[in-house]
Design an enzyme around this catalytic site. Structure first.
Site, short mmCIF file in Angstrom:
data_model
loop_
_atom_site.label_atom_id
_atom_site.label_comp_id
_atom_site.label_asym_id
_atom_site.label_seq_id
_atom_site.Cartn_x
_atom_site.Cartn_y
_atom_site.Cartn_z
N CYS A 1 -2.92 4.66 7.89
CA CYS A 1 -2.91 4.10 9.25
C CYS A 1 -1.74 4.63 10.05
CB CYS A 1 -2.84 2.58 9.21
SG CYS A 1 -3.93 1.87 7.99
N ASN B 1 0.81 -1.23 0.00
CA ASN B 1 0.00 0.00 0.00
C ASN B 1 0.84 1.27 0.00
OD1 ASN B 1 0.32 -1.50 2.58
ND2 ASN B 1 -0.39 0.40 3.51
N1 PMP Z 1 -4.28 -4.45 3.85
C1 PMP Z 1 -3.78 -3.48 3.06
C2 PMP Z 1 -2.62 -3.80 2.16
C3 PMP Z 1 -4.35 -2.21 3.08
O1 PMP Z 1 -3.84 -1.25 2.29
C4 PMP Z 1 -5.44 -1.95 3.94
C5 PMP Z 1 -6.07 -0.57 4.00
N2 PMP Z 1 -5.16 0.47 4.29
C6 PMP Z 1 -5.92 -2.98 4.75
C7 PMP Z 1 -5.32 -4.22 4.67
C8 PMP Z 1 -7.10 -2.78 5.67
O2 PMP Z 1 -8.26 -2.72 4.90
P1 PMP Z 1 -9.69 -2.33 5.52
O3 PMP Z 1 -9.70 -0.85 5.58
O4 PMP Z 1 -10.68 -2.87 4.52
O5 PMP Z 1 -9.82 -3.00 6.83
#
Ligand code: PMP
Length: 342
Positions: free
Chosen positions: A292, A132
């Site tokens: 995050c 990400n």
């Molecule tokens: N895994 C990855 C690689 C992500 O980019 C994200 C979102 N930032 C998540 C998990 C978490 O996803 P969600 O918001 O649907 O819980």
């Protein structure tokens, strides 16, 4: 202009209207036996078929969840085997890791380290399809071959892959999320022929007894429509923006690896948070890393694992995002920062 699609993507009109239509017409409980409930169940099944089709799996292999975080917690938190995860995984995976796989300076997993660990004993391997923060793509087919040879299950967090890349990823379990591809937040799925050894959400027999909880029919409908309308990405605009960043002396994080066509993680001479703040004033919305972790003073664990220091700027584009407005704004912001530091 929005350059933060990896954090979340805007919902196209077709998705928003499908959700509001489902809220008006498919609000009944899809587990109810009457016609109203069954109409909601049919809408959910249609979305399930669309998601399954895109991922080249059977509809019954799709279990809807509240997002990727839940799907990751389910597979990894309920694993009966120790979890071996790449050091650049999303925190919702790393949270459950017992051991980590190192990556090289481009952020690509060390296949020899995986092979060595597989020889030492049973383990569940978790490697993401694409990162990400950097967009770096992992050699999942190679990881899968190693796991299959050792009889080890493989989980792949494909949250950033689905909707951005045309081909399906194969693993024993795949995690996907609706809001990275134009669907609503709070909806996702765990894909797999077999459920994890234990339920995560107990106390209901929904989803063929795999996950308890009333289904979010409007959200799931939106997920299906978003998948149906997700568009092909090209790297043309990202590459233009990247060329400009390089011309201003930026280092491209993961620049030597295969990357998602929409993601650019650049380290400038100036701290990324200053560049991002300057861009914000210019109406360009980018970020310093994952949503995050940005806002916290901590360095990115992803860059750390790659042996890179500094706060980068992440641009993540949508299928129609033009590079030029970001290039123009970046030029002004970098000029200002340079004259302030001169
Ligand atoms: N895994 C990855 C690689 C992500 O980019 C994200 C979102 N930032 C998540 C998990 C978490 O996803 P969600 O918001 O649907 O819980």
């Amino acid at each position: 202009m929005y350059f933060d699609h990896n954090a979340t993507s805007p919902m196209p009109e077709v998705v928003r209207s499908a959700i509001s239509d489902a809220m008006a017409n498919h609000w009944a409980n899809p587990s109810s036996p009457h016609r109203l409930g069954q109409a909601a169940a049919i809408a959910v099944q249609r979305a399930r078929s669309i998601v399954a089709d895109r991922l080249s799996v059977r509809p019954k292999d799709v279990t809807f969840t509240s997002g990727a975080t839940e799907a990751n917690a389910w597979v990894l938190g309920k694993s009966s085997l120790p979890v071996l995860a790449a050091s650049t995984e999303h925190p919702s995976v790393l949270e459950w890791a017992d051991e980590v796989i190192p990556v090289d300076t481009n952020g690509v997993v060390d296949l020899d380290a995986i092979e060595r660990r597989l020889r030492a004993g049973p383990v569940l391997v978790s490697v993401m399809a694409a990162n990400n923060e950097t967009g770096v793509i992992q050699p999942i087919a190679d990881v899968r071959r190693l796991c299959q040879a050792a009889g080890a299950p493989l989980h792949c967090d494909a949250t950033q892959w689905v909707g951005r890349m045309p081909n399906a990823v194969a693993a024993d379990w795949l995690t996907v999320s609706a809001h990275k591809l134009g669907g609503p937040r709070g909806v996702g799925a765990l894909i797999g022929e077999e459920p994890p050894p234990e339920m995560l959400l107990r106390g209901g027999s929904q989803e063929r007894g795999r996950r308890g909880g009333t289904l979010n029919a409007p959200g799931i409908v939106g997920f299906g429509v978003a998948v149906e309308h997700s568009e092909r990405f090209s790297s043309t605009e990202r590459d233009r923006l990247e060329g400009f960043c390089r011309s201003r002396g930026a280092i491209i994080v993961g620049g030597g690896a295969d990357r998602l066509p929409n993601t650019l993680c650049a380290l400038f001479k100036h701290p990324g948070d200053m560049v991002v703040a300057g861009l914000d004033l210019e109406g360009i919305f980018a970020s310093t890393g994952s949503a995050c972790s940005s806002g916290s003073a901590q360095a990115s664990h992803v860059l750390d694992a790659m042996g890179i220091r500094g706060v980068p700027v992440r641009f993540s584009l949508g299928p129609h995002t033009p590079a030029q407005p970001a290039i123009d704004a970046l030029q002004r912001v970098l000029d200002r920062l340079e004259s302030a530091c001169a």
